[in-house]
Write a protein that holds these residues in place. Sequence first.
Motif, PDB file in Angstrom:
ATOM      1  N   ALA A 123       0.952  -1.085   0.041  1.00  0.00           N
ATOM      2  CA  ALA A 123      -0.113  -0.042   0.085  1.00  0.00           C
ATOM      3  C   ALA A 123       0.689   1.300  -0.119  1.00  0.00           C
ATOM      4  O   ALA A 123       0.685   2.173  -0.703  1.00  0.00           O
ATOM      5  CB  ALA A 123      -0.820  -0.031   1.147  1.00  0.00           C
ATOM      6  N   PHE A 124       1.927   1.162   0.778  1.00  0.00           N
ATOM      7  CA  PHE A 124       2.731   2.531   0.787  1.00  0.00           C
ATOM      8  C   PHE A 124       3.486   2.742  -0.392  1.00  0.00           C
ATOM      9  O   PHE A 124       3.662   3.667  -0.719  1.00  0.00           O
ATOM     10  CB  PHE A 124       3.722   2.326   2.276  1.00  0.00           C
ATOM     11  N   GLU A 125       3.961   1.531  -0.942  1.00  0.00           N
ATOM     12  CA  GLU A 125       4.600   1.709  -2.158  1.00  0.00           C
ATOM     13  C   GLU A 125       3.869   2.210  -3.157  1.00  0.00           C
ATOM     14  O   GLU A 125       4.577   2.621  -4.333  1.00  0.00           O
ATOM     15  CB  GLU A 125       5.263   0.176  -2.641  1.00  0.00           C
ATOM     16  N   LYS A 126       2.579   1.868  -3.072  1.00  0.00           N
ATOM     17  CA  LYS A 126       1.694   2.121  -4.312  1.00  0.00           C
ATOM     18  C   LYS A 126       1.348   3.879  -4.064  1.00  0.00           C
ATOM     19  O   LYS A 126       0.438   4.348  -4.793  1.00  0.00           O
ATOM     20  CB  LYS A 126       0.422   1.545  -4.394  1.00  0.00           C
ATOM     21  N   GLY A 127       1.762   4.196  -2.956  1.00  0.00           N
ATOM     22  CA  GLY A 127       1.194   5.780  -2.943  1.00  0.00           C
ATOM     23  C   GLY A 127       0.140   6.209  -1.462  1.00  0.00           C
ATOM     24  O   GLY A 127       0.223   7.418  -1.393  1.00  0.00           O
ATOM     25  N   ALA A 128       0.057   5.123  -0.744  1.00  0.00           N
ATOM     26  CA  ALA A 128      -0.613   5.497   0.630  1.00  0.00           C
ATOM     27  C   ALA A 128       0.247   6.382   1.499  1.00  0.00           C
ATOM     28  O   ALA A 128       1.384   6.107   1.601  1.00  0.00           O
ATOM     29  CB  ALA A 128      -1.130   4.213   0.952  1.00  0.00           C
ATOM     30  N   ASP A 129      -0.393   7.348   2.202  1.00  0.00           N
ATOM     31  CA  ASP A 129       0.119   7.779   3.311  1.00  0.00           C
ATOM     32  C   ASP A 129       0.069   6.996   4.468  1.00  0.00           C
ATOM     33  O   ASP A 129       0.608   7.512   5.390  1.00  0.00           O
ATOM     34  CB  ASP A 129      -0.401   9.170   3.294  1.00  0.00           C
ATOM     35  N   ASP A 130      -1.009   6.540   4.768  1.00  0.00           N
ATOM     36  CA  ASP A 130      -1.258   6.050   6.105  1.00  0.00           C
ATOM     37  C   ASP A 130      -2.155   4.637   5.802  1.00  0.00           C
ATOM     38  O   ASP A 130      -2.456   4.330   4.785  1.00  0.00           O
ATOM     39  CB  ASP A 130      -2.176   6.573   7.071  1.00  0.00           C
ATOM     40  N   TYR A 131      -2.174   3.734   6.910  1.00  0.00           N
ATOM     41  CA  TYR A 131      -2.731   2.232   6.604  1.00  0.00           C
ATOM     42  C   TYR A 131      -3.357   2.096   8.018  1.00  0.00           C
ATOM     43  O   TYR A 131      -2.723   1.962   9.122  1.00  0.00           O
ATOM     44  CB  TYR A 131      -1.664   1.258   6.285  1.00  0.00           C
ATOM     45  N   LEU A 132      -4.654   1.802   8.240  1.00  0.00           N
ATOM     46  CA  LEU A 132      -5.459   1.459   9.215  1.00  0.00           C
ATOM     47  C   LEU A 132      -6.100  -0.141   9.274  1.00  0.00           C
ATOM     48  O   LEU A 132      -6.664  -0.430   8.099  1.00  0.00           O
ATOM     49  CB  LEU A 132      -6.567   2.412   9.754  1.00  0.00           C
ATOM     50  N   THR A 133      -5.823  -1.006  10.026  1.00  0.00           N
ATOM     51  CA  THR A 133      -6.218  -2.125  10.109  1.00  0.00           C
ATOM     52  C   THR A 133      -7.883  -2.355  10.744  1.00  0.00           C
ATOM     53  O   THR A 133      -7.985  -2.073  11.756  1.00  0.00           O
ATOM     54  CB  THR A 133      -5.432  -3.298  10.632  1.00  0.00           C
ATOM     55  N   LYS A 134      -8.614  -2.902   9.983  1.00  0.00           N
ATOM     56  CA  LYS A 134      -9.833  -3.022  10.577  1.00  0.00           C
ATOM     57  C   LYS A 134      -9.903  -4.118  11.544  1.00  0.00           C
ATOM     58  O   LYS A 134      -9.281  -5.329  11.480  1.00  0.00           O
ATOM     59  CB  LYS A 134     -10.966  -3.396   9.646  1.00  0.00           C
ATOM     60  N   PRO A 135     -10.770  -4.028  12.829  1.00  0.00           N
ATOM     61  CA  PRO A 135     -11.519  -2.980  13.054  1.00  0.00           C
ATOM     62  C   PRO A 135     -10.660  -1.730  13.688  1.00  0.00           C
ATOM     63  O   PRO A 135      -9.775  -2.154  14.236  1.00  0.00           O
ATOM     64  CB  PRO A 135     -12.457  -3.301  14.067  1.00  0.00           C
ATOM     65  N   TYR A 136     -10.995  -0.507  13.395  1.00  0.00           N
ATOM     66  CA  TYR A 136     -10.262   0.578  14.018  1.00  0.00           C
ATOM     67  C   TYR A 136     -11.205   1.769  14.694  1.00  0.00           C
ATOM     68  O   TYR A 136     -12.380   1.566  14.389  1.00  0.00           O
ATOM     69  CB  TYR A 136      -9.612   1.297  12.811  1.00  0.00           C
ATOM     70  N   ASP A 137     -10.582   2.244  15.458  1.00  0.00           N
ATOM     71  CA  ASP A 137     -11.610   3.335  16.228  1.00  0.00           C
ATOM     72  C   ASP A 137     -11.460   4.678  15.272  1.00  0.00           C
ATOM     73  O   ASP A 137     -10.653   5.146  14.849  1.00  0.00           O
ATOM     74  CB  ASP A 137     -10.686   3.557  17.633  1.00  0.00           C
ATOM     75  N   PHE A 138     -12.848   5.026  15.238  1.00  0.00           N
ATOM     76  CA  PHE A 138     -13.168   6.276  14.415  1.00  0.00           C
ATOM     77  C   PHE A 138     -12.368   7.330  14.796  1.00  0.00           C
ATOM     78  O   PHE A 138     -11.770   8.278  13.888  1.00  0.00           O
ATOM     79  CB  PHE A 138     -14.446   6.542  14.442  1.00  0.00           C
ATOM     80  N   LEU A 139     -12.246   7.611  16.235  1.00  0.00           N
ATOM     81  CA  LEU A 139     -11.213   8.840  16.751  1.00  0.00           C
ATOM     82  C   LEU A 139     -10.069   8.793  16.257  1.00  0.00           C
ATOM     83  O   LEU A 139      -9.417   9.918  15.990  1.00  0.00           O
ATOM     84  CB  LEU A 139     -11.638   8.793  17.990  1.00  0.00           C
ATOM     85  N   GLU A 140      -9.547   7.478  16.319  1.00  0.00           N
ATOM     86  CA  GLU A 140      -7.969   7.364  15.820  1.00  0.00           C
ATOM     87  C   GLU A 140      -7.960   7.572  14.324  1.00  0.00           C
ATOM     88  O   GLU A 140      -6.996   8.590  13.892  1.00  0.00           O
ATOM     89  CB  GLU A 140      -7.447   6.044  16.057  1.00  0.00           C
ATOM     90  N   LEU A 141      -8.944   7.358  13.582  1.00  0.00           N
ATOM     91  CA  LEU A 141      -8.971   7.842  12.220  1.00  0.00           C
ATOM     92  C   LEU A 141      -8.982   9.247  12.039  1.00  0.00           C
ATOM     93  O   LEU A 141      -8.135   9.861  11.052  1.00  0.00           O
ATOM     94  CB  LEU A 141     -10.153   7.165  11.444  1.00  0.00           C
ATOM     95  N   VAL A 142      -9.807   9.924  12.811  1.00  0.00           N
ATOM     96  CA  VAL A 142     -10.117  11.421  12.787  1.00  0.00           C
ATOM     97  C   VAL A 142      -8.866  11.915  12.940  1.00  0.00           C
ATOM     98  O   VAL A 142      -8.169  12.959  12.521  1.00  0.00           O
ATOM     99  CB  VAL A 142     -11.069  11.643  13.445  1.00  0.00           C
ATOM    100  N   ALA A 143      -8.049  11.290  14.125  1.00  0.00           N
ATOM    101  CA  ALA A 143      -6.842  12.067  14.422  1.00  0.00           C
ATOM    102  C   ALA A 143      -5.717  12.041  13.374  1.00  0.00           C
ATOM    103  O   ALA A 143      -4.875  12.859  13.228  1.00  0.00           O
ATOM    104  CB  ALA A 143      -6.336  11.456  15.702  1.00  0.00           C
ATOM    105  N   ARG A 144      -5.602  10.633  12.851  1.00  0.00           N
ATOM    106  CA  ARG A 144      -4.560  10.612  11.625  1.00  0.00           C
ATOM    107  C   ARG A 144      -4.893  11.521  10.547  1.00  0.00           C
ATOM    108  O   ARG A 144      -4.141  11.914   9.982  1.00  0.00           O
ATOM    109  CB  ARG A 144      -4.806   9.122  11.332  1.00  0.00           C
ATOM    110  N   ILE A 145      -6.173  11.659  10.011  1.00  0.00           N
ATOM    111  CA  ILE A 145      -6.727  12.502   8.876  1.00  0.00           C
ATOM    112  C   ILE A 145      -5.990  14.130   9.225  1.00  0.00           C
ATOM    113  O   ILE A 145      -5.444  14.620   8.328  1.00  0.00           O
ATOM    114  CB  ILE A 145      -8.089  12.568   8.685  1.00  0.00           C
ATOM    115  N   LYS A 146      -6.533  14.663  10.657  1.00  0.00           N
ATOM    116  CA  LYS A 146      -5.677  15.677  11.033  1.00  0.00           C
ATOM    117  C   LYS A 146      -4.483  16.057  11.244  1.00  0.00           C
ATOM    118  O   LYS A 146      -3.937  16.955  10.354  1.00  0.00           O
ATOM    119  CB  LYS A 146      -6.577  16.234  12.290  1.00  0.00           C
TER     120      LYS A 146
END
Length: 219
Positions: A89-112
């Motif tokens: 994923a990172f080699e193809k251009g991703a900036d971050d990777y989250l494995t499911k299930p993940y906490d929505f608040l963590e995702l929000v923090a990573r986006i910010k």
Amino acid sequence: MSEILIVENDLNIQQSLQRCLNHANFNTICCNHKNIIQNLEHNKIDAIILDITPRQENDFELCVKIREIVKIPLIITSINSEVSHKVNAFEKGADDYLTKPYDFLELVARIKALLRRIEPQEMIFGFLHIDAKKRIVKLHNELLELTNTEFDILLFLIENRLQPISRDRIAHTINAIHEDTGLRSIDTHIRNLRNKLGDSAKDSKYIQSVWGVGYKFCL
């Protein structure tokens, strides 16, 4: 307000994610894998959440196509926790990777966090100028002598502007504020910061008190 493109296979997760991001003061657009490029070409997207299932390994090629169009933050989500999958994923251009299930608040923090990296280091709000990199604040072109804690609080409020931030969250985010005394000292730091900004609780130009919650930057 930042626009987030959600590409999620599970409709229930998609709806929950959309509600969570909207609550965190993001605008959202939902689409399927086939419509990603079309949405990027016709909308101003600030970040992408792209879900990839084990049956959609070829969708990693979407990362390459996305990178040919935009350089915005791209977060991959997947139930696959294998290191090789993440590396791909990172080699193809991703900036971050989250494995499911993940906490929505963590995702929000990573986006910010990702959005902060692409935000301009110099911010202007009327007569208030902030250089985040040099840690300089000027008002009416006059240099303000802020303490490190005052600067960190001001920058934190700006990064989360237009939404109220609790005292507890400020205390746990600003390293210089000890947790045991943080809630008691935050009001003092805010009061000193307001004085230097020529602001006041009754007539808020920059920092507004939110009853029962905390504070928010109001420009």
